[in-house]
Design a protein around this motif. Structure first.
Motif, PDB file in Angstrom:
ATOM      1  N   ILE A 121       0.845  -1.207   0.000  1.00 11.56           N
ATOM      2  CA  ILE A 121       0.000   0.000   0.000  1.00 11.56           C
ATOM      3  C   ILE A 121       0.877   1.254   0.000  1.00 11.56           C
ATOM      4  CG2 ILE A 121      -1.747   1.305   1.298  1.00 11.56           C
ATOM      5  CD1 ILE A 121      -2.902  -1.274   0.106  1.00 11.56           C
ATOM      6  N   GLU A 122       1.957   1.229   0.781  1.00  9.38           N
ATOM      7  CA  GLU A 122       2.884   2.369   0.814  1.00  9.38           C
ATOM      8  C   GLU A 122       3.477   2.630  -0.570  1.00  9.38           C
ATOM      9  OE1 GLU A 122       5.819   1.833   3.937  1.00  9.38           O
ATOM     10  OE2 GLU A 122       4.209   2.179   5.420  1.00  9.38           O
ATOM     11  N   LYS A 123       3.903   1.512  -1.205  1.00  9.50           N
ATOM     12  CA  LYS A 123       4.477   1.624  -2.564  1.00  9.50           C
ATOM     13  C   LYS A 123       3.463   2.233  -3.541  1.00  9.50           C
ATOM     14  CE  LYS A 123       8.736  -0.353  -2.994  1.00  9.50           C
ATOM     15  NZ  LYS A 123       8.975  -1.801  -2.701  1.00  9.50           N
ATOM     16  N   VAL A 124       2.225   1.706  -3.441  1.00  5.07           N
ATOM     17  CA  VAL A 124       1.175   2.222  -4.350  1.00  5.07           C
ATOM     18  C   VAL A 124       1.010   3.721  -4.153  1.00  5.07           C
ATOM     19  CG1 VAL A 124      -1.300   2.214  -4.837  1.00  5.07           C
ATOM     20  CG2 VAL A 124      -0.084   0.051  -4.562  1.00  5.07           C
ATOM     21  N   ASN A 125       0.962   4.142  -2.889  1.00  9.47           N
ATOM     22  CA  ASN A 125       0.774   5.571  -2.629  1.00  9.47           C
ATOM     23  C   ASN A 125       1.940   6.411  -3.132  1.00  9.47           C
ATOM     24  OD1 ASN A 125      -1.688   5.122  -1.481  1.00  9.47           O
ATOM     25  ND2 ASN A 125      -0.876   4.941   0.630  1.00  9.47           N
ATOM     26  N   GLY A 126       3.101   5.789  -3.169  1.00  4.90           N
ATOM     27  CA  GLY A 126       4.296   6.547  -3.598  1.00  4.90           C
ATOM     28  C   GLY A 126       4.478   6.641  -5.103  1.00  4.90           C
ATOM     29  N   THR A 127       3.670   5.915  -5.860  1.00  5.24           N
ATOM     30  CA  THR A 127       3.894   5.941  -7.322  1.00  5.24           C
ATOM     31  C   THR A 127       3.461   7.271  -7.910  1.00  5.24           C
ATOM     32  OG1 THR A 127       1.755   4.925  -7.628  1.00  5.24           O
ATOM     33  CG2 THR A 127       3.672   3.449  -7.699  1.00  5.24           C
ATOM     34  N   THR A 128       4.160   7.650  -8.968  1.00  6.36           N
ATOM     35  CA  THR A 128       3.814   8.921  -9.620  1.00  6.36           C
ATOM     36  C   THR A 128       3.406   8.742 -11.078  1.00  6.36           C
ATOM     37  OG1 THR A 128       6.134   9.258 -10.172  1.00  6.36           O
ATOM     38  CG2 THR A 128       5.350  10.293  -8.143  1.00  6.36           C
ATOM     39  N   ASN A 129       3.574   7.543 -11.618  1.00  2.00           N
ATOM     40  CA  ASN A 129       3.107   7.336 -12.991  1.00  2.00           C
ATOM     41  C   ASN A 129       2.679   5.891 -13.233  1.00  2.00           C
ATOM     42  OD1 ASN A 129       5.430   5.722 -13.812  1.00  2.00           O
ATOM     43  ND2 ASN A 129       6.583   7.654 -13.714  1.00  2.00           N
ATOM     44  N   LEU A 130       2.090   5.659 -14.396  1.00  3.56           N
ATOM     45  CA  LEU A 130       1.475   4.357 -14.710  1.00  3.56           C
ATOM     46  C   LEU A 130       2.500   3.242 -14.796  1.00  3.56           C
ATOM     47  CD1 LEU A 130      -1.178   5.564 -17.302  1.00  3.56           C
ATOM     48  CD2 LEU A 130      -1.635   4.605 -15.030  1.00  3.56           C
ATOM     49  N   LYS A 131       3.725   3.589 -15.191  1.00  2.00           N
ATOM     50  CA  LYS A 131       4.762   2.576 -15.317  1.00  2.00           C
ATOM     51  C   LYS A 131       5.135   2.033 -13.931  1.00  2.00           C
ATOM     52  CE  LYS A 131       9.168   1.742 -17.496  1.00  2.00           C
ATOM     53  NZ  LYS A 131      10.398   2.138 -16.807  1.00  2.00           N
ATOM     54  N   GLU A 132       5.228   2.948 -12.977  1.00  2.00           N
ATOM     55  CA  GLU A 132       5.576   2.552 -11.601  1.00  2.00           C
ATOM     56  C   GLU A 132       4.486   1.664 -10.999  1.00  2.00           C
ATOM     57  OE1 GLU A 132       8.131   6.544 -10.582  1.00  2.00           O
ATOM     58  OE2 GLU A 132       6.487   6.049  -9.231  1.00  2.00           O
ATOM     59  N   ILE A 133       3.252   1.995 -11.262  1.00  3.79           N
ATOM     60  CA  ILE A 133       2.145   1.223 -10.678  1.00  3.79           C
ATOM     61  C   ILE A 133       2.119  -0.188 -11.266  1.00  3.79           C
ATOM     62  CG2 ILE A 133       0.161   1.713 -12.181  1.00  3.79           C
ATOM     63  CD1 ILE A 133      -0.488   2.502  -8.756  1.00  3.79           C
ATOM     64  N   GLN A 134       2.483  -0.269 -12.526  1.00  2.00           N
ATOM     65  CA  GLN A 134       2.565  -1.574 -13.202  1.00  2.00           C
ATOM     66  C   GLN A 134       3.649  -2.438 -12.522  1.00  2.00           C
ATOM     67  OE1 GLN A 134       0.411  -2.527 -15.390  1.00  2.00           O
ATOM     68  NE2 GLN A 134       1.367  -4.560 -15.615  1.00  2.00           N
ATOM     69  N   GLU A 135       4.746  -1.767 -12.152  1.00  2.00           N
ATOM     70  CA  GLU A 135       5.843  -2.485 -11.483  1.00  2.00           C
ATOM     71  C   GLU A 135       5.398  -3.025 -10.119  1.00  2.00           C
ATOM     72  OE1 GLU A 135       9.062   0.314 -11.535  1.00  2.00           O
ATOM     73  OE2 GLU A 135       9.399  -0.043 -13.691  1.00  2.00           O
ATOM     74  N   VAL A 136       4.636  -2.235  -9.377  1.00 10.35           N
ATOM     75  CA  VAL A 136       4.114  -2.664  -8.067  1.00 10.35           C
ATOM     76  C   VAL A 136       3.228  -3.895  -8.240  1.00 10.35           C
ATOM     77  CG1 VAL A 136       2.681  -2.016  -6.087  1.00 10.35           C
ATOM     78  CG2 VAL A 136       4.251  -0.358  -7.102  1.00 10.35           C
ATOM     79  N   GLN A 137       2.372  -3.824  -9.250  1.00 12.57           N
ATOM     80  CA  GLN A 137       1.457  -4.934  -9.554  1.00 12.57           C
ATOM     81  C   GLN A 137       2.238  -6.243  -9.738  1.00 12.57           C
ATOM     82  OE1 GLN A 137      -2.163  -4.612 -10.849  1.00 12.57           O
ATOM     83  NE2 GLN A 137      -2.214  -6.854 -10.909  1.00 12.57           N
ATOM     84  N   VAL A 138       3.285  -6.154 -10.562  1.00 16.57           N
ATOM     85  CA  VAL A 138       4.087  -7.356 -10.855  1.00 16.57           C
ATOM     86  C   VAL A 138       4.814  -7.834  -9.597  1.00 16.57           C
ATOM     87  CG1 VAL A 138       6.059  -8.250 -12.195  1.00 16.57           C
ATOM     88  CG2 VAL A 138       4.349  -6.786 -13.291  1.00 16.57           C
TER      89      VAL A 138
END
Ligand code: 2NL
Length: 344
Positions: free
Chosen positions: A13-30
């Motif tokens: 959840i912390e990582k998700v909140n820290g993302t700033t773009n779609l590429k980063e969120i994709q990385e969290v997902q993986v």
């Protein structure tokens, strides 16, 4: 395992909140939910658990998964919205900005003068004809009563392409060609404007390239008085009703008799000034009755047909009309000079 899963949830959840773009969120997902992700990694250890513990941990794992996934989905939607807004902002057009100026071209002053003269003669029933600028020796000289070796050829030295082909020295060959096509039994009223060339050293009053406009009227019973009446009308329409004209005897090989026409000087009203070189008169064109030999060579019987012809230089007319001091200004393409003659 329970703690491991709870730590993973917190971390994700912390990582998700820290993302700033779609590429980063994709990385969290993986990283957390992927097939080789952290959650899967933890669940591999399920085999070691007791029968009672398994469904409890399984349920918790599913909850953690759902929680992380919904956090990712929410953040993803937010980021997409932000990116769209950014894009829209970047592509905003300010419709209130003034347009970029467009530079309009305009007619060359010589074109304007030629068109003015054309319109005048079209009004008198003349037609406008054009012809080649690379001309044969025959049509440029021979057909105009300037045989090889004639002394008047020296006045019109030209640029030769071969012995028999040259840049025309006047527009008269257009008229000789036109007469030729009419089988000697049709009246002609024509004017021919265009560029002509002479081998000359350029200075303020000479240019190796300049323009000419010539006229020809051939019919039965055309007389010198027709020439005078026509050119008088022309002078008054182009230069003003208050202008006087006069004719002086002259010589051209293709007309007999030949005359030159002057108009009275507007600057000094005939009293004499520097423009008219103290004479009160300004030379404007050459003219004459078409030489019988020229008619004959073109297939017209000089016993039946007569005619008059005239020739003038739009360069000279423009220089007189606007007080232009140097003929080279017409051909050196300085836009600041040319623009002065564009209509507002
Ligand atoms: C001048 C004089 C002139 C002509 C041109 C002409 C043409 C044919 C027959 C007879 Cl086909 N004449 N043209 C006649 C007299 C004078 O030009 O000073 N031009 C700038």
């Amino acid at each position: 395992m329970k703690e491991q899963l709870q730590t993973l949830e917190k971390e994700a959840i912390e990582k998700v909140n820290g993302t700033t773009n779609l590429k980063e969120i994709q990385e969290v997902q993986v990283t957390y939910l992927g097939r080789k992700g952290s959650i899967t990694e933890v669940l591999r250890g399920m085999g070691k658990l007791s029968k009672e513990e398994r469904p409890v941990i399984g349920e918790l794992a599913n909850k953690v998964r759902t929680t992380i996934q919904s956090a990712i989905d929410k953040k993803k939607e937010k980021l997409e919205q932000e990116e769209l807004e950014k894009q829209l902002l970047k592509e905003t057009i300010d419709v209130t900005l003034p347009g970029r100026p467009v530079n309009f071209g305009g007619k060359h002053i010589l074109t304007s003068i030629i068109e003015e003269i054309e319109d005048l003669f079209i009004g008198l029933g003349y037609e406008v004809r054009e012809g080649p600028e690379v001309e044969t020796d025959y049509f440029n000289f021979e057909a105009l009563n300037l045989p090889k070796g004639h002394p008047a050829r020296d006045m019109q030295d030209s640029f030769y392409i071969t012995n028999e082909l040259l840049l025309r020295t006047h527009t008269s060959p257009v008229q000789a060609r036109t007469m030729r096509t009419l089988d000697g039994n049709e009246p002609i009223r024509m004017i021919c404007p265009g560029k002509v060339y002479r081998r000359d050293n350029d200075d303020a009053t000479h240019s190796h390239q300049f323009t000419q406009i010539e006229g020809l009227y051939v019919d039965r019973n055309v007389r010198m008085s027709d020439l005078k009446g026509t050119l008088n009308l022309f002078a008054k329409k182009l230069f003003g009703e208050d202008r006087e004209i006069r004719f002086r005897p002259s010589f051209f090989p293709f007309t007999e008799p030949s005359v030159e026409m002057d108009i009275s000087c507007k600057v000094c009203s005939g009293k004499g000034c520097s423009v008219c070189k103290q004479t009160g008169w300004i030379e404007i064109l050459g003219s004459g009755m078409v030489h019988p030999k020229v008619l004959e060579m073109a297939g017209y019987d000089p016993e039946v047909y007569t005619g008059f012809a005239f020739g003038m230089g739009p360069d000279r007319i423009a220089m007189l009309k606007y007080g232009i001091d140097d003929i080279r200004r017409f051909y050196t393409d300085d836009v600041r000079f040319l623009k002065q003659f564009h209509e507002a």
